[in-house]
Design an enzyme around this catalytic site. Structure first.
Site, PDB file in Angstrom:
ATOM      1  N   ASP A  34       0.853  -1.195   0.000  1.00  0.00           N
ATOM      2  CA  ASP A  34       0.000   0.000   0.000  1.00  0.00           C
ATOM      3  C   ASP A  34       0.886   1.240   0.000  1.00  0.00           C
ATOM      4  O   ASP A  34       1.888   1.319   0.709  1.00  0.00           O
ATOM      5  CB  ASP A  34      -0.910  -0.001   1.236  1.00  0.00           C
ATOM      6  N   ALA A  84      -6.565   1.910  -5.138  1.00  0.00           N
ATOM      7  CA  ALA A  84      -7.217   2.852  -6.056  1.00  0.00           C
ATOM      8  C   ALA A  84      -7.338   4.208  -5.386  1.00  0.00           C
ATOM      9  O   ALA A  84      -7.324   4.313  -4.156  1.00  0.00           O
ATOM     10  CB  ALA A  84      -8.617   2.354  -6.438  1.00  0.00           C
ATOM     11  N   THR A 101      -3.135   5.598 -10.670  1.00  0.00           N
ATOM     12  CA  THR A 101      -3.320   4.362  -9.891  1.00  0.00           C
ATOM     13  C   THR A 101      -4.348   3.433 -10.524  1.00  0.00           C
ATOM     14  O   THR A 101      -4.099   2.236 -10.688  1.00  0.00           O
ATOM     15  CB  THR A 101      -3.736   4.706  -8.448  1.00  0.00           C
ATOM     16  N   THR A 126     -16.081  -1.514  -9.373  1.00  0.00           N
ATOM     17  CA  THR A 126     -17.213  -0.809  -8.782  1.00  0.00           C
ATOM     18  C   THR A 126     -18.413  -0.797  -9.720  1.00  0.00           C
ATOM     19  O   THR A 126     -18.243  -0.831 -10.954  1.00  0.00           O
ATOM     20  CB  THR A 126     -16.802   0.653  -8.470  1.00  0.00           C
ATOM     21  N   ASP A 127     -19.601  -0.699  -9.155  1.00  0.00           N
ATOM     22  CA  ASP A 127     -20.809  -0.576  -9.988  1.00  0.00           C
ATOM     23  C   ASP A 127     -20.818   0.737 -10.760  1.00  0.00           C
ATOM     24  O   ASP A 127     -21.577   0.893 -11.723  1.00  0.00           O
ATOM     25  CB  ASP A 127     -22.087  -0.717  -9.136  1.00  0.00           C
ATOM     26  N   GLU A 128     -19.957   1.691 -10.366  1.00  0.00           N
ATOM     27  CA  GLU A 128     -19.980   3.003 -11.027  1.00  0.00           C
ATOM     28  C   GLU A 128     -19.503   2.931 -12.476  1.00  0.00           C
ATOM     29  O   GLU A 128     -19.744   3.853 -13.261  1.00  0.00           O
ATOM     30  CB  GLU A 128     -19.160   4.019 -10.220  1.00  0.00           C
ATOM     31  N   TYR A 150     -13.393   9.267 -11.829  1.00  0.00           N
ATOM     32  CA  TYR A 150     -13.174   8.054 -11.022  1.00  0.00           C
ATOM     33  C   TYR A 150     -13.715   6.825 -11.750  1.00  0.00           C
ATOM     34  O   TYR A 150     -12.999   5.845 -11.958  1.00  0.00           O
ATOM     35  CB  TYR A 150     -13.843   8.199  -9.644  1.00  0.00           C
ATOM     36  N   LYS A 154     -11.675   3.608 -13.299  1.00  0.00           N
ATOM     37  CA  LYS A 154     -11.931   2.233 -12.842  1.00  0.00           C
ATOM     38  C   LYS A 154     -12.315   1.354 -14.039  1.00  0.00           C
ATOM     39  O   LYS A 154     -11.898   0.189 -14.114  1.00  0.00           O
ATOM     40  CB  LYS A 154     -13.048   2.201 -11.798  1.00  0.00           C
ATOM     41  N   ASN A 249     -30.531   9.251  -1.034  1.00  0.00           N
ATOM     42  CA  ASN A 249     -29.548   9.858  -0.125  1.00  0.00           C
ATOM     43  C   ASN A 249     -30.209  10.550   1.064  1.00  0.00           C
ATOM     44  O   ASN A 249     -29.700  10.497   2.187  1.00  0.00           O
ATOM     45  CB  ASN A 249     -28.683  10.873  -0.876  1.00  0.00           C
TER      46      ASN A 249
HETATM   47  P1  NAD Z   1      -9.850   3.562   0.109  1.00  0.00           P
HETATM   48  O1  NAD Z   1      -9.723   4.885  -0.564  1.00  0.00           O
HETATM   49  O2  NAD Z   1     -10.331   3.500   1.526  1.00  0.00           O
HETATM   50  O3  NAD Z   1      -8.467   2.781   0.060  1.00  0.00           O
HETATM   51  C1  NAD Z   1      -7.641   2.745  -1.073  1.00  0.00           C
HETATM   52  C2  NAD Z   1      -6.287   2.217  -0.630  1.00  0.00           C
HETATM   53  O4  NAD Z   1      -5.441   2.136  -1.786  1.00  0.00           O
HETATM   54  C3  NAD Z   1      -5.570   3.119   0.379  1.00  0.00           C
HETATM   55  O5  NAD Z   1      -5.036   2.342   1.421  1.00  0.00           O
HETATM   56  C4  NAD Z   1      -4.480   3.777  -0.451  1.00  0.00           C
HETATM   57  O6  NAD Z   1      -3.332   4.132   0.313  1.00  0.00           O
HETATM   58  C5  NAD Z   1      -4.174   2.682  -1.452  1.00  0.00           C
HETATM   59  N1  NAD Z   1      -3.552   3.189  -2.679  1.00  0.00           N
HETATM   60  C6  NAD Z   1      -3.964   4.241  -3.436  1.00  0.00           C
HETATM   61  N2  NAD Z   1      -3.134   4.410  -4.482  1.00  0.00           N
HETATM   62  C7  NAD Z   1      -2.206   3.426  -4.397  1.00  0.00           C
HETATM   63  C8  NAD Z   1      -1.089   3.061  -5.202  1.00  0.00           C
HETATM   64  N3  NAD Z   1      -0.770   3.752  -6.312  1.00  0.00           N
HETATM   65  N4  NAD Z   1      -0.351   2.003  -4.828  1.00  0.00           N
HETATM   66  C9  NAD Z   1      -0.650   1.299  -3.706  1.00  0.00           C
HETATM   67  N5  NAD Z   1      -1.673   1.604  -2.898  1.00  0.00           N
HETATM   68  C10 NAD Z   1      -2.457   2.655  -3.255  1.00  0.00           C
HETATM   69  O7  NAD Z   1     -10.804   2.691  -0.841  1.00  0.00           O
HETATM   70  P2  NAD Z   1     -11.879   1.575  -0.527  1.00  0.00           P
HETATM   71  O8  NAD Z   1     -13.182   2.230  -0.301  1.00  0.00           O
HETATM   72  O9  NAD Z   1     -11.340   0.626   0.468  1.00  0.00           O
HETATM   73  O10 NAD Z   1     -11.954   0.870  -1.949  1.00  0.00           O
HETATM   74  C11 NAD Z   1     -11.151  -0.260  -2.244  1.00  0.00           C
HETATM   75  C12 NAD Z   1     -11.466  -0.717  -3.648  1.00  0.00           C
HETATM   76  O11 NAD Z   1     -12.857  -1.022  -3.754  1.00  0.00           O
HETATM   77  C13 NAD Z   1     -11.187   0.351  -4.713  1.00  0.00           C
HETATM   78  O12 NAD Z   1     -10.619  -0.274  -5.836  1.00  0.00           O
HETATM   79  C14 NAD Z   1     -12.562   0.917  -5.043  1.00  0.00           C
HETATM   80  O13 NAD Z   1     -12.611   1.386  -6.354  1.00  0.00           O
HETATM   81  C15 NAD Z   1     -13.428  -0.304  -4.829  1.00  0.00           C
HETATM   82  N6  NAD Z   1     -14.820  -0.034  -4.444  1.00  0.00           N
HETATM   83  C16 NAD Z   1     -15.117   0.796  -3.388  1.00  0.00           C
HETATM   84  C17 NAD Z   1     -16.453   0.998  -3.033  1.00  0.00           C
HETATM   85  C18 NAD Z   1     -16.831   1.879  -1.868  1.00  0.00           C
HETATM   86  O14 NAD Z   1     -18.032   2.167  -1.712  1.00  0.00           O
HETATM   87  N7  NAD Z   1     -15.923   2.304  -1.017  1.00  0.00           N
HETATM   88  C19 NAD Z   1     -17.480   0.355  -3.752  1.00  0.00           C
HETATM   89  C20 NAD Z   1     -17.125  -0.490  -4.815  1.00  0.00           C
HETATM   90  C21 NAD Z   1     -15.796  -0.681  -5.150  1.00  0.00           C
HETATM   91  P1  TYD Z   2     -20.120   8.954  -1.990  1.00  0.00           P
HETATM   92  O1  TYD Z   2     -20.023   8.409  -0.608  1.00  0.00           O
HETATM   93  O2  TYD Z   2     -19.140   9.969  -2.441  1.00  0.00           O
HETATM   94  O3  TYD Z   2     -20.147   7.682  -2.961  1.00  0.00           O
HETATM   95  P2  TYD Z   2     -20.381   7.620  -4.573  1.00  0.00           P
HETATM   96  O4  TYD Z   2     -20.344   8.967  -5.143  1.00  0.00           O
HETATM   97  O5  TYD Z   2     -19.217   6.799  -4.980  1.00  0.00           O
HETATM   98  O6  TYD Z   2     -21.706   6.947  -4.750  1.00  0.00           O
HETATM   99  O7  TYD Z   2     -21.570   9.573  -2.185  1.00  0.00           O
HETATM  100  C1  TYD Z   2     -22.741   8.788  -2.009  1.00  0.00           C
HETATM  101  C2  TYD Z   2     -23.917   9.648  -2.412  1.00  0.00           C
HETATM  102  O8  TYD Z   2     -24.013  10.736  -1.468  1.00  0.00           O
HETATM  103  C3  TYD Z   2     -23.749  10.279  -3.778  1.00  0.00           C
HETATM  104  O9  TYD Z   2     -25.007  10.321  -4.449  1.00  0.00           O
HETATM  105  C4  TYD Z   2     -23.282  11.685  -3.475  1.00  0.00           C
HETATM  106  C5  TYD Z   2     -23.929  11.990  -2.137  1.00  0.00           C
HETATM  107  N1  TYD Z   2     -23.152  12.929  -1.293  1.00  0.00           N
HETATM  108  C6  TYD Z   2     -23.761  14.088  -0.786  1.00  0.00           C
HETATM  109  O10 TYD Z   2     -24.953  14.352  -1.033  1.00  0.00           O
HETATM  110  N2  TYD Z   2     -23.009  14.921  -0.016  1.00  0.00           N
HETATM  111  C7  TYD Z   2     -21.706  14.663   0.275  1.00  0.00           C
HETATM  112  O11 TYD Z   2     -21.063  15.493   0.977  1.00  0.00           O
HETATM  113  C8  TYD Z   2     -21.097  13.484  -0.225  1.00  0.00           C
HETATM  114  C9  TYD Z   2     -19.668  13.154   0.068  1.00  0.00           C
HETATM  115  C10 TYD Z   2     -21.868  12.626  -1.007  1.00  0.00           C
END
Ligand code: NAD
Ligand code: TYD
Length: 344
Positions: A34, A84, A101, A126-128, A150, A154, A249
């Site tokens: 990481d 990521a 990244t 991600t679903d995005e 983003y 992805k 939301n």
């Molecule tokens: P996060 O932002 O909490 O963690 C990302 C981690 O990646 C961090 O520890 C960061 O230091 C590390 N990182 C970033 N760039 C790097 C690099 N170049 N080399 C090595 N390490 C690096 O993210 P998360 O929410 O835990 O998401 C993890 C994965 O799941 C991501 O790929 C994200 O796209 C995917 N994902 C997240 C969600 C969500 O809702 N959080 C949903 C679907 C998919």
């Molecule tokens: P977020 O947690 O950023 O996830 P994603 O954009 O990946 O779905 O946001 C979740 C939802 O909440 C999204 O529709 C944007 C909204 N949102 C707000 O309304 N206010 C905020 O300050 C943030 C961070 C998100």
């Protein structure tokens, strides 16, 4: 499978996965790679710090020499990539790190693995990548129409994973998870951001009309699905991982406020996110039919547990909400909040 590299394992979902697999599979060696960006946090890995099958290496997945050294040194046979840049709002402000990244980093991981004869790689997507869907549910074969920098980066990374399977025969799998919440999530994402702001009686900036829809997935369910796909998924396949719990939301926000016994008057309707996806929704039919996976946690119980966790673990998030975090907060929210509307 013996020596597993977990890239991005110091983040939110990656660390949940590491905490899970170090316990569940003592026969595996888990090596976390990481970069420790602003979102990476060794506190997330404190619970496994003394586990004999856990090792941490700081490094960038886009740095070929580092990746090669770690793959060699630990005789890695399997890679699970979580690394990521992950926050949509930051990708709108500064997309560079996302390309570095989420696109280049994934390519370097794949290519170094291929050169070293490592076959197995699971990539967390991600679903995005699908974009927004007004009604119905995305399934795995649907076109990718990502809308934010983003989501586009992805999509680029996961298409490279596909190419390495088709072209070089690597045993890759991909999961597309929905909006994930739980303990140890960096407090820029909406759930931990609103929970920690509300604890301090601060305003909650809700974008646009607050009627956007997300599908909510508890982090333990997300890491469970990745575990199942890693062990039983078919090479070359992609699996949706949804929480099967859609919410507007505004309703998530009200749920959080109620759980904290805080008033709805903390809500502020602020200027919308540019290109804001209206609705994410995906079907779990494939992962359910092929791998017998389904989410097990209810939204209500797991969100209440999550709120309790942030209440009880201020040591974890208060030190994050300083320095760079405050600069970001100001850039993202100061103007929006100054022009905000109260709920009616
Ligand atoms: P996060 O932002 O909490 O963690 C990302 C981690 O990646 C961090 O520890 C960061 O230091 C590390 N990182 C970033 N760039 C790097 C690099 N170049 N080399 C090595 N390490 C690096 O993210 P998360 O929410 O835990 O998401 C993890 C994965 O799941 C991501 O790929 C994200 O796209 C995917 N994902 C997240 C969600 C969500 O809702 N959080 C949903 C679907 C998919
Ligand atoms: P977020 O947690 O950023 O996830 P994603 O954009 O990946 O779905 O946001 C979740 C939802 O909440 C999204 O529709 C944007 C909204 N949102 C707000 O309304 N206010 C905020 O300050 C943030 C961070 C998100």
């Amino acid at each position: 499978m013996k020596n597993i590299l977990v890239s991005g394992g110091a983040g939110f979902i990656g660390s949940a996965f590491v905490r899970r697999v170090t316990q569940k599979y003592p026969q595996y060696n888990i090596i976390v790679l990481d970069k420790l960006t602003y979102a990476g946090n060794l506190d997330n890995l404190l619970p496994v710090h003394d586990e004999p099958n856990y090792t941490f290496e700081r490094g960038d997945i886009a740095d070929r020499e580092t990746v090669r050294r770690v793959l060699e040194q630990y005789e890695i046979d399997t890679i699970v990539n979580f690394a990521a840049e992950t926050h949509v709002d930051r990708s709108i402000l500064e997309p560079d790190a996302f390309i570095h990244t989420d696109v280049v980093g994934v390519y370097i991981l794949l290519d170094t693995a291929r050169q070293m004869g490592i076959q197995r790689l699971h990539h967390v997507s991600t679903d995005e990548v699908y974009g927004s869907i007004p009604e119905g549910f995305f399934k795995e074969g649907d076109p990718l129409e990502p809308n934010s920098p983003y989501a586009a980066s992805k999509a680029g990374g996961e298409l490279m994973v596909r190419a390495y399977h088709v072209t070089y025969g690597m045993h890759t799998t991909v999961t597309r998870g929905s909006n994930t919440f739980g303990p140890y999530q960096y407090p820029e994402k909406v759930a931990p951001f609103f929970i920690t702001e509300a604890i301090d009686d601060r305003p909650l900036p809700l974008y646009g009309d607050g009627m956007q829809v997300r599908d909510w997935l508890y982090v333990d369910d997300h890491s469970d699905a990745i575990d199942v796909v890693l062990h039983n998924g078919t090479p070359g396949e992609t699996y949706n991982v949804g929480g099967e719990h859609e919410m507007h939301n505004i309703d998530v926000t009200r749920f959080i406020l109620k759980a904290l016994d805080k008033p709805d008057s903390l809500i502020r309707y602020v200027a919308d996110r540019p290109g804001h996806d209206r609705r994410y929704a995906l079907t779990n039919d494939k992962i359910h039919a092929k791998l017998d996976w389904t989410p097990r946690h209810s939204f209500e119980e797991s969100m209440l547990d999550t709120v309790r966790w942030y209440r009880e673990n201020e040591w974890w998030w208060r030190k994050i909400k300083t320095g760079e975090y405050l600069d970001y907060y100001k850039q993202q929210y100061a103007d929006r909040l100054a022009q905000a509307a109260h709920p009616d």
